[in-house]
Structure formats: structure tokens, C-alpha cells
Design an enzyme around this catalytic site. Structure first.
Site, PDB file in Angstrom:
ATOM      1  N   TYR A  27       0.726  -1.138  -0.127  1.00  0.00           N
ATOM      2  CA  TYR A  27      -0.102   0.167  -0.347  1.00  0.00           C
ATOM      3  C   TYR A  27       0.778   1.193   0.130  1.00  0.00           C
ATOM      4  O   TYR A  27       0.294   2.770  -0.343  1.00  0.00           O
ATOM      5  CB  TYR A  27      -1.340  -0.070   1.325  1.00  0.00           C
ATOM      6  CG  TYR A  27      -2.208  -1.270   1.072  1.00  0.00           C
ATOM      7  CD1 TYR A  27      -3.372  -1.004   0.067  1.00  0.00           C
ATOM      8  CD2 TYR A  27      -1.927  -2.304   1.260  1.00  0.00           C
ATOM      9  CE1 TYR A  27      -3.955  -1.584   0.125  1.00  0.00           C
ATOM     10  CE2 TYR A  27      -3.025  -3.379   1.447  1.00  0.00           C
ATOM     11  CZ  TYR A  27      -4.095  -2.694   0.303  1.00  0.00           C
ATOM     12  OH  TYR A  27      -5.104  -3.562   0.164  1.00  0.00           O
ATOM     13  N   GLY A  29       3.152   3.978  -1.423  1.00  0.00           N
ATOM     14  CA  GLY A  29       3.513   4.845  -2.697  1.00  0.00           C
ATOM     15  C   GLY A  29       1.902   4.120  -3.916  1.00  0.00           C
ATOM     16  O   GLY A  29       0.427   4.359  -2.848  1.00  0.00           O
ATOM     17  N   GLY A  31      -1.485   3.428  -5.513  1.00  0.00           N
ATOM     18  CA  GLY A  31      -2.198   1.883  -6.035  1.00  0.00           C
ATOM     19  C   GLY A  31      -2.328   0.701  -4.655  1.00  0.00           C
ATOM     20  O   GLY A  31      -1.839   1.319  -3.112  1.00  0.00           O
ATOM     21  N   HIS A  47      -3.573   5.507   5.540  1.00  0.00           N
ATOM     22  CA  HIS A  47      -3.213   6.491   5.257  1.00  0.00           C
ATOM     23  C   HIS A  47      -5.109   6.430   3.773  1.00  0.00           C
ATOM     24  O   HIS A  47      -5.090   7.593   3.088  1.00  0.00           O
ATOM     25  CB  HIS A  47      -1.863   7.364   4.888  1.00  0.00           C
ATOM     26  CG  HIS A  47      -1.993   8.272   4.324  1.00  0.00           C
ATOM     27  ND1 HIS A  47      -1.961   7.898   2.584  1.00  0.00           N
ATOM     28  CD2 HIS A  47      -1.911   9.413   4.215  1.00  0.00           C
ATOM     29  CE1 HIS A  47      -1.950   9.850   2.087  1.00  0.00           C
ATOM     30  NE2 HIS A  47      -1.819  10.103   3.573  1.00  0.00           N
ATOM     31  N   ASP A  48      -4.141   5.657   2.631  1.00  0.00           N
ATOM     32  CA  ASP A  48      -5.650   5.553   1.813  1.00  0.00           C
ATOM     33  C   ASP A  48      -6.796   5.759   1.719  1.00  0.00           C
ATOM     34  O   ASP A  48      -7.650   6.252   1.126  1.00  0.00           O
ATOM     35  CB  ASP A  48      -4.779   4.099   0.877  1.00  0.00           C
ATOM     36  CG  ASP A  48      -3.510   4.069   0.665  1.00  0.00           C
ATOM     37  OD1 ASP A  48      -3.100   5.558   0.444  1.00  0.00           O
ATOM     38  OD2 ASP A  48      -3.279   3.229   0.073  1.00  0.00           O
TER      39      ASP A  48
END
Length: 60
Positions: A27, A29, A31, A47-48
Site C-alpha cells: 500500500y 506508493g 495503488g 492513510h489510503d
């Protein structure tokens, strides 16, 4: 958002977040897929998800 996250990592961990974490785990970077590999990868996953909720998308 990725550049801001990299800047945060640089300030807290004293590492270049973009260079060090761009291809880390599943996860960190661009994508993301699969299960987070460790605590650092889980942080990128969270975070994503947080960013996705703010922008109206809901990554699982």
C-alpha cells in the site's frame, strides 16, 4: 496527497518518504492491493482509506 505524506515521513522519520516508501509493501506508493505486510504497510493502508473517504471513494 502522496507528496504531502512523503513530506510528513521525511519530517518524522528523517527519511526520504518518496524514495524509501514508494514501492514498500502493498500500500505504500501508488495503488494498493492485498493484505498489508507489516505495521508500516498498514499505516499506508490506513492513510489510503482515510484519503479515500475524504475524497468520496471507499477503498477496502
Amino acid at each position: 496527497h502522496l507528496l504531502q505524506f512523503g513530506d510528513l515521513i521525511n519530517k518524522i522519520a528523517r527519511r526520504n518518504g518518496i524514495l524509501y516508501y514508494s514501492f514498500y509493501g502493498c500500500y505504500c506508493g501508488l495503488g494498493g492491493r492485498g493484505r498489508p505486510q507489516d505495521a508500516t504497510d498498514r499505516c499506508c493502508f490506513v492513510h489510503d482509506c482515510c484519503y479515500g473517504k475524504v475524497t468520496g471513494c471507499d477503498p477496502k
